[in-house]
Scaffold this active site. Structure first.
Site, PDB file in Angstrom:
ATOM      1  N   GLU A 185       4.988 -14.552 -12.082  1.00  0.00           N
ATOM      2  CA  GLU A 185       4.581 -13.239 -11.576  1.00  0.00           C
ATOM      3  C   GLU A 185       3.967 -12.361 -12.653  1.00  0.00           C
ATOM      4  OE1 GLU A 185       7.472 -11.930  -7.933  1.00  0.00           O
ATOM      5  OE2 GLU A 185       8.418 -12.135  -9.881  1.00  0.00           O
ATOM      6  N   CYS A 223       0.843  -1.192   0.000  1.00  0.00           N
ATOM      7  CA  CYS A 223       0.000   0.000   0.000  1.00  0.00           C
ATOM      8  C   CYS A 223       0.881   1.246   0.000  1.00  0.00           C
ATOM      9  CB  CYS A 223      -0.948   0.057   1.187  1.00  0.00           C
ATOM     10  SG  CYS A 223      -2.053  -1.356   1.337  1.00  0.00           S
ATOM     11  N   TRP A 256      -3.407  -2.222  -1.503  1.00  0.00           N
ATOM     12  CA  TRP A 256      -3.281  -3.651  -1.793  1.00  0.00           C
ATOM     13  C   TRP A 256      -4.121  -4.369  -0.754  1.00  0.00           C
ATOM     14  CZ3 TRP A 256      -1.292  -7.979   0.845  1.00  0.00           C
ATOM     15  CH2 TRP A 256      -1.089  -9.113   0.058  1.00  0.00           C
ATOM     16  N   GLU A 280      14.310 -18.712  -9.667  1.00  0.00           N
ATOM     17  CA  GLU A 280      14.026 -17.299  -9.892  1.00  0.00           C
ATOM     18  C   GLU A 280      13.373 -17.081 -11.252  1.00  0.00           C
ATOM     19  OE1 GLU A 280      13.841 -13.124  -9.609  1.00  0.00           O
ATOM     20  OE2 GLU A 280      13.786 -14.782  -8.180  1.00  0.00           O
ATOM     21  N   ASN A 292      -1.266   1.446   6.369  1.00  0.00           N
ATOM     22  CA  ASN A 292      -0.579   0.282   5.813  1.00  0.00           C
ATOM     23  C   ASN A 292      -0.344  -0.699   6.950  1.00  0.00           C
ATOM     24  OD1 ASN A 292      -0.438   1.694   3.450  1.00  0.00           O
ATOM     25  ND2 ASN A 292       1.760   2.069   3.537  1.00  0.00           N
ATOM     26  N   GLY A 293      -0.506  -1.987   6.691  1.00  0.00           N
ATOM     27  CA  GLY A 293      -0.289  -2.991   7.721  1.00  0.00           C
ATOM     28  C   GLY A 293      -1.563  -3.762   7.998  1.00  0.00           C
ATOM     29  N   LYS A 339       9.689 -15.424 -11.953  1.00  0.00           N
ATOM     30  CA  LYS A 339       9.485 -14.268 -12.836  1.00  0.00           C
ATOM     31  C   LYS A 339       8.372 -14.550 -13.842  1.00  0.00           C
ATOM     32  CE  LYS A 339      12.017 -11.261 -11.232  1.00  0.00           C
ATOM     33  NZ  LYS A 339      11.565 -11.847  -9.964  1.00  0.00           N
ATOM     34  N   ARG A 375       3.124  -0.087  -5.040  1.00  0.00           N
ATOM     35  CA  ARG A 375       2.956  -0.683  -3.716  1.00  0.00           C
ATOM     36  C   ARG A 375       1.540  -1.208  -3.494  1.00  0.00           C
ATOM     37  NH1 ARG A 375       7.069   0.954   0.016  1.00  0.00           N
ATOM     38  NH2 ARG A 375       5.647   0.409   1.698  1.00  0.00           N
ATOM     39  N   LYS A 409       4.688  -4.305  -4.458  1.00  0.00           N
ATOM     40  CA  LYS A 409       6.087  -4.204  -4.059  1.00  0.00           C
ATOM     41  C   LYS A 409       6.188  -4.016  -2.546  1.00  0.00           C
ATOM     42  CE  LYS A 409      10.280  -3.488  -6.047  1.00  0.00           C
ATOM     43  NZ  LYS A 409      10.862  -4.414  -7.003  1.00  0.00           N
ATOM     44  N   HIS A 445      12.941 -38.534 -10.352  1.00  0.00           N
ATOM     45  CA  HIS A 445      12.286 -38.925  -9.112  1.00  0.00           C
ATOM     46  C   HIS A 445      10.848 -38.430  -9.042  1.00  0.00           C
ATOM     47  CE1 HIS A 445      16.000 -40.532  -7.551  1.00  0.00           C
ATOM     48  NE2 HIS A 445      16.620 -39.388  -7.817  1.00  0.00           N
TER      49      HIS A 445
END
Length: 605
Positions: free
Chosen positions: A489, A2, A75, A482, A101-102, A486, A27, A600, A505
């Site tokens: 995402e 946020c 967010w 990674e 925020n939080g 990507k 954010r 973010k 396996h």
């Protein structure tokens, strides 16, 4: 997560807040809102909208004048994205406005008590609880009203509060979620990130956890949540407003991928010591005797930072010969870990504010551990709470998914591993070999970026896949993890990553022509082992895209990257896969800088 921005001064506030929200939209971007007032205006005026900041801007009336205001881009945590759930939140008398925020952990309990007292809630959010608590306080001063409310709140918060009866001030508070004050000339700003401030001032004060501040147009003061005054000295932000612009690129992600040669040069600059074939890392606060006493290294991070930590652990083991491993910070602190005094703990976070990492740091410090930070943002919470560390100097990263910061973080780990290795048993010759390899990186990354047109064509070929497999072995496995992340995402294509040795396996059951495999095949001591894995995939009619130092016979396509030292090759092999994810998402028409459901700087648990 946020974004918060606020202003008090003499300028027309709405355009300033909307501009700040645009800079903070990475954010959170499912809804946004703004509330304003002025000394000459009675009451608070508010506009909110589900969607992006541009949707909010379209709703703001032409006559929406004020000189004080707070705004938020969200967010979602509590309550689906909607006009009603968007911040700011007002009390029933429209006197108190809060952006937050939080997460308020005891929101349900507090909400039930307030409803029992007759409070009618307008939203599903935890933040509205704070609004009503402040509004119902009988304290005389706004600061005291906020302080009383925070006494009963459990959880994390970065908040900004306005009150119609105290329209000469904004009160802010922090606990686990960043709050930064911007100090101007007869005007003050507040934000959750300096990105919203640097266009107007580079003089900032970062609040600590448990700290509050009162902003007036010509002054500010800081104090603890218990009311004790604190001393705050403004610092100068190193990044300028232009650092947050797209610079002629279509997306921030593309810009940040292209910046990697310069970013890597920046993290190396001034740190290499050719005389002793080592590096200077003055911020470690770790002398040679202490370094030789380290018996183990444990690296903690989340998401991309965790993957960088995995590569970092491999570098520490191979160059310094210290047992090392990486673990998700979000899991570490919940398994009641044994904290060893001979273990060096390293916390990794791009923002330096990642809540899971910060909480792990605080738990480790409580148990007496030595903790270093590897972060990008100077003065961030993790940088302040650790015993020392390394800044990665990647510069501002605006796209939600990390690219240049991941690369710089791995390079920072190479520097740390070299430093520890040269203190211990790494020879001068090997030190020089790694330094020479580090110096080659910027030019080699630039060489890989020249392959973009080729990689775009490959992305178009593979963009129809519903799922993809990524494989790598030892050094290549974190690169595969990674790259898989990507792709997930930003393209929303399902992807899995496995050690190449694990295919037989179980995962081989998935291989078919419709499931492409991306293989990391460095030209190292495991080359033939990796080629054997390609044989296994090919024998089951799987399509293969290899990232390698030479053409691979069994692969349908190969992206050939320059060879560096074996230890440093993972840094280079990740670059083309960033471009692959980018162009796959572009081919599918995705919103690359703002992928769905993500934001973010994850400052909530």
């Amino acid at each position: 997560m946020c974004g918060i921005v606020g202003y008090i001064g003499k300028r027309d506030v709405a355009p300033l807040l909307l501009e700040g929200l645009q800079r903070l939209e990475y954010r959170g971007y499912d809804s946004a809102g703004i509330v304003i007032t002025s000394p000459r205006t009675a009451g608070l005026k508010m506009v909110k909208a589900k969607g992006r900041v541009r949707d909010l801007e379209a709703r703001v009336p032409k006559r929406f004048a004020g000189t004080t205001g707070i705004a938020h881009t969200r967010w979602a945590t509590h309550g689906a994205p909607s006009d009603v759930n968007a911040h700011p939140h007002l009390d029933t008398e429209n006197k108190v406005a809060v952006v937050h925020n939080g997460i308020v952990d005891n929101a349900s309990e507090l909400r039930a008590k307030l409803e029992a007292d007759g409070v009618v809630f307008a939203s599903e959010t935890d933040t509205e609880v704070l609004t009503h608590l402040i509004a119902r306080s009988q304290a005389e001063k706004l600061e005291e009203k906020v302080r009383e409310a925070l006494k009963v709140v459990e959880g994390t918060y970065g908040i900004a509060v306005m009150h119609a009866d105290y329209n000469d001030r904004i009160v802010v508070a922090r606990n686990g979620s960043p709050v930064v004050l911007g100090i101007g000339e007869k005007e003050m700003f507040v934000a959750s990130d300096v990105a919203a401030l640097v266009a107007h001032t580079r003089q900032v004060v970062t609040l600590n956890d448990g700290e509050m501040a009162t902003l007036k147009a010509d002054d500010f003061r800081t104090y603890t949540t218990s009311g004790t005054r604190t001393t705050a000295t403004p610092e100068t932000v190193e990044w300028e407003a232009a650092s947050y612009d797209m610079g002629g690129h279509d997306t921030y992600m593309h810009k940040e991928i292209s910046e990697q040669p310069d970013a890597v040069d920046r993290v190396l600059r001034g740190r290499i010591d050719d005389r002793f074939s080592t590096v200077h890392l003055g911020g470690l606060n770790l002398d040679a005797r202490e370094a030789r006493g380290i018996r183990r290294v444990k690296i903690l991070g989340c998401g991309t930072s965790y993957h960088a930590g995995m590569i970092g652990a491999g570098l520490v083991e191979s160059l310094a010969r210290i047992p090392a491993d990486a673990e998700p910070a979000s899991e570490f602190r919940y398994r009641n870990p044994v904290v060893d005094p001979d273990t060096l703990y390293i916390a990794v976070s791009q923002s330096g504010e990642t809540y899971d990492v910060l909480a792990a740091v605080q738990e480790l410090k409580r148990k007496g551990a030595r903790v270093l930070g590897v972060v990008n943002v100077v003065g961030s919470a993790i940088a302040r709470e650790t015993d020392g560390g390394v800044y990665v100097h990647a510069g501002p990263e605006v796209c939600v998914v990390s690219t240049k910061c991941f690369t710089n973080t791995v390079v920072a780990f190479a520097l740390l591993a070299l430093h520890l290795g040269r203190i211990r048993d790494l020879s001068v010759a090997d030190g020089k070999r790694i330094i020479d390899g580090l110096r080659r990186l910027p030019a080699q990354i630039a060489e890989i970026l020249e392959l973009e047109d080729e990689i775009k064509k490959l992305a178009d070929l593979y963009a129809d896949a519903k799922s993809m497999m990524f494989i790598g072995r030892v050094r290549g496995y974190p690169v595969a993890l990674e790259a898989s992340l990507k792709l997930k995402e930003i393209s929303y294509i399902h992807a899995e990553a496995y050690p190449a040795s694990e295919l037989k396996h179980g995962p081989l059951a998935l291989i078919e022509p419709a499931l492409p495999t991306v293989a990391i095949v460095p030209d190292d001591e495991l080359l033939e082992k990796n080629r054997a894995a390609l044989e296994e995939v090919k024998a089951r009619s799987g399509r293969i895209l290899a990232v390698a130092h030479q053409e691979q016979e069994k692969a349908d396509h190969t992206i050939v990257v320059p060879k560096n030292e074996d230890e440093l090759d993972p840094i280079l092999m990740g670059i083309p896969l960033q471009l692959l994810a980018y162009h796959t998402a572009l081919s599918l028409g995705r919103d690359i800088d703002k992928p769905r459901n993500l934001a973010k700087s994850v400052t909530v648990e």
